[in-house]
Design an enzyme around this catalytic site. Structure first.
Site, PDB file in Angstrom:
ATOM      1  N   THR A  27       0.800  -1.228   0.000  1.00  0.00           N
ATOM      2  CA  THR A  27       0.000   0.000   0.000  1.00  0.00           C
ATOM      3  C   THR A  27       0.828   1.271   0.000  1.00  0.00           C
ATOM      4  OG1 THR A  27      -0.214   0.121   2.421  1.00  0.00           O
ATOM      5  CG2 THR A  27      -1.875  -1.185   1.222  1.00  0.00           C
ATOM      6  N   LEU A  28       2.145   1.171   0.186  1.00  0.00           N
ATOM      7  CA  LEU A  28       3.017   2.358   0.167  1.00  0.00           C
ATOM      8  C   LEU A  28       3.548   2.681  -1.229  1.00  0.00           C
ATOM      9  CD1 LEU A  28       4.979   1.694   3.464  1.00  0.00           C
ATOM     10  CD2 LEU A  28       3.364   3.553   3.066  1.00  0.00           C
ATOM     11  N   GLU A 100       4.666   0.442  10.223  1.00  0.00           N
ATOM     12  CA  GLU A 100       4.650  -0.999   9.979  1.00  0.00           C
ATOM     13  C   GLU A 100       4.661  -1.816  11.278  1.00  0.00           C
ATOM     14  OE1 GLU A 100       3.901  -2.067   7.208  1.00  0.00           O
ATOM     15  OE2 GLU A 100       4.791  -0.863   5.621  1.00  0.00           O
TER      16      GLU A 100
END
Length: 174
Positions: A27-28, A100
């Site tokens: 998603t980054l 994270e």
């Protein structure tokens, strides 16, 4: 003294900021729900280096009630995972560790990557086909049944896999 010119030379004694290479696969990445975090200068500095894929195979699975991408730390199984390499400063690295949930959920470790392409032109930009080492956030903490899930070589939050990423309102932009 007549005819004598005194020149003042100022030499910077501050070293360039130390940058660390980080490989993102979920998603980054650019065009994914959390990419804005990589570009938010309040989190630190991140500069795109190149597209790449892992040299070793890893299981990239989509799991949890949020359909989160997880790179399981089981080298030699799964796929050669595609993603992006970024050069990040210490502030961004600390932000990413927090984001994270490192080291409880994900662990930051060094892996080897095969470079596909990059913006080119820079002396620090790796050439296509070369191998570079970068940090990745993978996990040793997963449910045993995750090893039975399909593995992917690429992650897209809203891909044709049908497991659309669930973005919480308080953590993702509208």
């Amino acid at each position: 003294m007549k005819g004598f010119v005194l020149l003042s030379v100022i030499i910077s004694v501050f070293p360039a900021a130390h940058m660390t290479k980080v490989f993102v696969y979920g998603t980054l990445k650019k065009d994914q729900p959390n990419y804005f975090r990589m570009m938010d200068h309040a989190n630190g500095q991140a500069e795109f280096v190149a597209h790449a894929r892992t040299v070793d195979r890893y299981p990239l699975v989509i799991a949890s009630k949020y359909n989160t991408p997880f790179l399981l730390n089981v080298p030699g199984t799964g796929q050669r995972v595609h993603g992006e390499i970024y050069s990040v400063d210490q502030k961004m690295l600390e932000f990413l560790d927090d984001f994270e949930e490192c080291p409880s959920l994900y662990q930051r470790r060094l892996i080897w990557l095969e470079v596909h392409d990059g913006p080119g032109g820079g002396q620090h930009t790796p050439k296509a086909g070369s191998s570079v080492e970068a940090f990745v956030y993978s996990t040793d903490t997963y449910e045993p049944e995750w090893l039975q899930k399909p593995t992917y070589e690429r992650y897209e939050a809203y891909g044709d896999h049908g497991l659309h990423y669930v973005c919480l309102e308080d953590i993702c932009p509208e």
